[in-house]
Design a protein around this motif. Structure first.
Motif, PDB file in Angstrom:
ATOM      1  N   THR A  13      31.874  28.144  48.220  1.00 17.55           N
ATOM      2  CA  THR A  13      32.772  27.037  48.572  1.00 17.55           C
ATOM      3  C   THR A  13      32.212  26.310  49.783  1.00 17.55           C
ATOM      4  O   THR A  13      31.657  26.922  50.701  1.00 17.55           O
ATOM      5  CB  THR A  13      34.189  27.527  48.889  1.00 17.55           C
ATOM      6  OG1 THR A  13      34.142  28.535  49.902  1.00 17.55           O
ATOM      7  CG2 THR A  13      34.854  28.093  47.646  1.00 17.55           C
ATOM      8  N   ALA A  21      38.096  26.628  58.413  1.00 17.63           N
ATOM      9  CA  ALA A  21      37.462  27.750  57.716  1.00 17.63           C
ATOM     10  C   ALA A  21      38.397  28.945  57.598  1.00 17.63           C
ATOM     11  O   ALA A  21      38.441  29.618  56.563  1.00 17.63           O
ATOM     12  CB  ALA A  21      36.175  28.146  58.427  1.00 17.63           C
ATOM     13  N   ALA A  22      39.167  29.219  58.652  1.00 14.94           N
ATOM     14  CA  ALA A  22      40.076  30.375  58.617  1.00 14.94           C
ATOM     15  C   ALA A  22      41.114  30.225  57.519  1.00 14.94           C
ATOM     16  O   ALA A  22      41.500  31.223  56.880  1.00 14.94           O
ATOM     17  CB  ALA A  22      40.746  30.545  59.978  1.00 14.94           C
ATOM     18  N   LEU A  71      39.323  31.015  54.225  1.00 15.70           N
ATOM     19  CA  LEU A  71      39.044  32.451  54.180  1.00 15.70           C
ATOM     20  C   LEU A  71      40.306  33.249  53.842  1.00 15.70           C
ATOM     21  O   LEU A  71      40.278  34.159  53.017  1.00 15.70           O
ATOM     22  CB  LEU A  71      38.487  32.921  55.525  1.00 15.70           C
ATOM     23  CG  LEU A  71      37.026  32.549  55.812  1.00 15.70           C
ATOM     24  CD1 LEU A  71      36.715  32.742  57.287  1.00 15.70           C
ATOM     25  CD2 LEU A  71      36.094  33.393  54.951  1.00 15.70           C
ATOM     26  N   LEU A  89      41.308  32.720  50.073  1.00 17.54           N
ATOM     27  CA  LEU A  89      40.426  33.410  49.136  1.00 17.54           C
ATOM     28  C   LEU A  89      40.589  34.925  49.230  1.00 17.54           C
ATOM     29  O   LEU A  89      40.520  35.635  48.217  1.00 17.54           O
ATOM     30  CB  LEU A  89      38.976  33.009  49.392  1.00 17.54           C
ATOM     31  CG  LEU A  89      38.646  31.542  49.063  1.00 17.54           C
ATOM     32  CD1 LEU A  89      37.214  31.213  49.461  1.00 17.54           C
ATOM     33  CD2 LEU A  89      38.876  31.240  47.591  1.00 17.54           C
ATOM     34  N   GLU A  90      40.829  35.436  50.421  1.00 15.86           N
ATOM     35  CA  GLU A  90      41.096  36.872  50.569  1.00 15.86           C
ATOM     36  C   GLU A  90      42.387  37.249  49.844  1.00 15.86           C
ATOM     37  O   GLU A  90      42.451  38.275  49.168  1.00 15.86           O
ATOM     38  CB  GLU A  90      41.186  37.244  52.046  1.00 15.86           C
ATOM     39  CG  GLU A  90      41.431  38.729  52.281  1.00 15.86           C
ATOM     40  CD  GLU A  90      41.511  39.085  53.755  1.00 15.86           C
ATOM     41  OE1 GLU A  90      41.744  40.269  54.059  1.00 15.86           O
ATOM     42  OE2 GLU A  90      41.342  38.184  54.598  1.00 15.86           O
ATOM     43  N   ARG A 117      36.206  38.822  48.367  1.00 11.66           N
ATOM     44  CA  ARG A 117      35.655  39.392  49.601  1.00 11.66           C
ATOM     45  C   ARG A 117      34.539  38.509  50.120  1.00 11.66           C
ATOM     46  O   ARG A 117      33.628  38.124  49.382  1.00 11.66           O
ATOM     47  CB  ARG A 117      35.115  40.796  49.316  1.00 11.66           C
ATOM     48  CG  ARG A 117      34.317  41.422  50.457  1.00 11.66           C
ATOM     49  CD  ARG A 117      33.850  42.831  50.094  1.00 11.66           C
ATOM     50  NE  ARG A 117      33.137  42.866  48.835  1.00 11.66           N
ATOM     51  CZ  ARG A 117      31.830  42.605  48.699  1.00 11.66           C
ATOM     52  NH1 ARG A 117      31.119  42.250  49.757  1.00 11.66           N
ATOM     53  NH2 ARG A 117      31.249  42.684  47.513  1.00 11.66           N
ATOM     54  N   LEU A 118      34.594  38.197  51.426  1.00 13.62           N
ATOM     55  CA  LEU A 118      33.557  37.373  52.035  1.00 13.62           C
ATOM     56  C   LEU A 118      32.238  38.141  52.071  1.00 13.62           C
ATOM     57  O   LEU A 118      32.164  39.255  52.564  1.00 13.62           O
ATOM     58  CB  LEU A 118      33.963  36.966  53.456  1.00 13.62           C
ATOM     59  CG  LEU A 118      32.927  36.113  54.219  1.00 13.62           C
ATOM     60  CD1 LEU A 118      32.764  34.749  53.555  1.00 13.62           C
ATOM     61  CD2 LEU A 118      33.345  35.951  55.682  1.00 13.62           C
ATOM     62  N   GLN A 120      28.496  33.651  55.269  1.00 17.83           N
ATOM     63  CA  GLN A 120      28.996  32.377  55.797  1.00 17.83           C
ATOM     64  C   GLN A 120      27.825  31.624  56.416  1.00 17.83           C
ATOM     65  O   GLN A 120      27.074  32.171  57.213  1.00 17.83           O
ATOM     66  CB  GLN A 120      30.095  32.613  56.836  1.00 17.83           C
ATOM     67  CG  GLN A 120      30.658  31.328  57.450  1.00 17.83           C
ATOM     68  CD  GLN A 120      31.900  31.586  58.283  1.00 17.83           C
ATOM     69  OE1 GLN A 120      32.708  32.461  57.964  1.00 17.83           O
ATOM     70  NE2 GLN A 120      32.065  30.832  59.353  1.00 17.83           N
ATOM     71  N   LEU A 166      30.979  29.058  52.383  1.00 18.77           N
ATOM     72  CA  LEU A 166      31.332  30.468  52.253  1.00 18.77           C
ATOM     73  C   LEU A 166      30.852  31.016  50.917  1.00 18.77           C
ATOM     74  O   LEU A 166      30.845  30.295  49.906  1.00 18.77           O
ATOM     75  CB  LEU A 166      32.853  30.640  52.337  1.00 18.77           C
ATOM     76  CG  LEU A 166      33.554  30.034  53.561  1.00 18.77           C
ATOM     77  CD1 LEU A 166      35.068  30.122  53.376  1.00 18.77           C
ATOM     78  CD2 LEU A 166      33.110  30.742  54.838  1.00 18.77           C
ATOM     79  N   HIS A 209      31.715  34.257  48.412  1.00 20.07           N
ATOM     80  CA  HIS A 209      32.647  35.356  48.154  1.00 20.07           C
ATOM     81  C   HIS A 209      32.295  36.096  46.873  1.00 20.07           C
ATOM     82  O   HIS A 209      31.747  35.504  45.930  1.00 20.07           O
ATOM     83  CB  HIS A 209      34.095  34.832  48.035  1.00 20.07           C
ATOM     84  CG  HIS A 209      34.752  34.550  49.350  1.00 20.07           C
ATOM     85  ND1 HIS A 209      34.522  33.399  50.061  1.00 20.07           N
ATOM     86  CD2 HIS A 209      35.647  35.284  50.067  1.00 20.07           C
ATOM     87  CE1 HIS A 209      35.246  33.426  51.176  1.00 20.07           C
ATOM     88  NE2 HIS A 209      35.934  34.549  51.192  1.00 20.07           N
ATOM     89  N   THR A 257      36.576  41.792  45.525  1.00 15.40           N
ATOM     90  CA  THR A 257      36.723  42.951  46.389  1.00 15.40           C
ATOM     91  C   THR A 257      36.593  44.226  45.559  1.00 15.40           C
ATOM     92  O   THR A 257      36.798  44.233  44.355  1.00 15.40           O
ATOM     93  CB  THR A 257      38.101  42.930  47.067  1.00 15.40           C
ATOM     94  OG1 THR A 257      39.129  42.788  46.078  1.00 15.40           O
ATOM     95  CG2 THR A 257      38.192  41.788  48.036  1.00 15.40           C
TER      96      THR A 257
END
Length: 328
Positions: free
Chosen positions: A289, A297-298, A301, A304-305, A310-311, A314, A323, A325, A328
């Motif tokens: 992304t 960004a936060a 993040l 998506l979490e 899972r990141l 970056q 980003l 991902h 997970t």
């Protein structure tokens, strides 16, 4: 179509802030930055508040383009108001405007493009220029037409660098918000197949298909007017001409799941689409992304979490973030 070119001369310290204003209103967020002649020259702009000769860092001219319709005059006034406030902090010239026909718009942009090398192997060659390819080059022949995405913007460059790492032979790929088609073409030229390039802007769909044909990857890349999940209801996030009869990915010839998804859009849309993106990503797949300003960004993040991703990586360039991902 007729376009309104909006341009303004600024000093280099103000260029980034002014570019953000123009990108907010300009078609697909596109802004060009043109260095004016050397310090012994000055632009034909009586609104410049001091002589150019006194400042060797001065100036650059920024340009963006607005489709000429019923909203254009209001947008022009909003640009002028925003730049007036910025002008209290840094010297900013007078906003200049002129109307351009579509063919004049396309020709006017050509002077701002040159052959670009991005990442380790990616070479972007505007369609009107010649280039002798080296053995390891991944050459993309592009004409921006009325759609942006030729590699000039940091978000596009970040995606191209990441595609060099994550595009794999025979990977099924979705390029969401394809613009000029640059990312879909780059994935295809690195062996990915099949590739689906989606956009909900009529102009972008046409430009992407022309670039796909120009690069001779039409047997690999499918271009369609469409979006993903709730994206069908949120309209065009950067202005433009809305397409009709939008398709979801599962209505196209390249159906989910996808081994690799690249979505170079904006933070607000990525947040809204987080669960939809996760839903069409194959187990073990990769999501790239971009289009994310660092201050947002936060938010991306977190979304998506929450969608179960899972990141992994970056990357950033200037104030922009991309980003990567996985599940997970």
């Amino acid at each position: 179509m007729t376009w309104l070119e909006v341009s303004v001369a600024v000093d280099q310290e103000a260029a980034e802030s002014v570019a953000e204003v123009l990108a907010h209103y300009g078609y697909n967020g596109g802004v060009t930055i043109e260095a004016l002649p050397g310090s012994d020259a000055r632009p034909d702009d009586p609104g410049i508040p001091y002589p150019l000769e006194s400042d060797p860092t001065y100036p650059v001219t920024l340009r963006t383009y607005l489709p000429l319709d019923e909203r254009t005059e209001e947008q022009r006034q909003q640009i002028e108001q925003a730049l007036w406030y910025l002008g209290r902090l840094r010297p900013i010239g007078t906003v200049q405007v002129r109307e351009l026909a579509e063919e004049d718009w396309a020709n006017n942009w050509k002077q701002f493009y040159s052959v670009q090398s991005i990442g380790q192997h990616t070479i972007i060659v505007p369609s009107w220029l010649d280039y002798t390819a080296q053995p390891d080059d991944v050459v993309l022949h592009l004409d921006p037409g009325m759609a942006f995405g030729t590699g000039l913007h940091p978000t596009t460059r970040l995606c191209l660098v990441l595609l060099e790492q994550y595009a794999r032979p025979s990977a099924r790929v979705l390029d969401l918000g394809t613009g000029s088609g640059i990312l879909a073409i780059a994935a295809a030229k690195q062996g990915a197949a099949p590739v689906l390039a989606l956009d909900n802007d009529t102009v972008a769909v046409r430009a992407a298909w022309e670039n796909v044909e120009r690069n001779r990857v039409q047997d690999v890349v499918t271009v369609a007017a469409g979006s993903l999940g709730v994206g069908l209801q949120i309209g065009i996030w950067q202005g433009g001409q809305p397409a009709i009869n939008l398709q979801q990915p599962n209505q196209t010839a390249v159906q989910p799941p996808y081994d690799l998804i690249v979505a170079n859009i904006i933070a607000d849309v990525l947040v809204l689409l987080a669960h939809d993106l996760a839903a069409v990503l194959a187990p073990g797949g990769t999501l790239i992304t971009s289009g994310i300003i660092a201050s947002r960004a936060a938010d991306v993040l977190g979304a998506l979490e929450a969608a179960g991703l899972r990141l992994h990586e970056q990357q950033s360039e200037g104030d922009w973030v991309a980003l990567v991902h996985h599940w997970t």
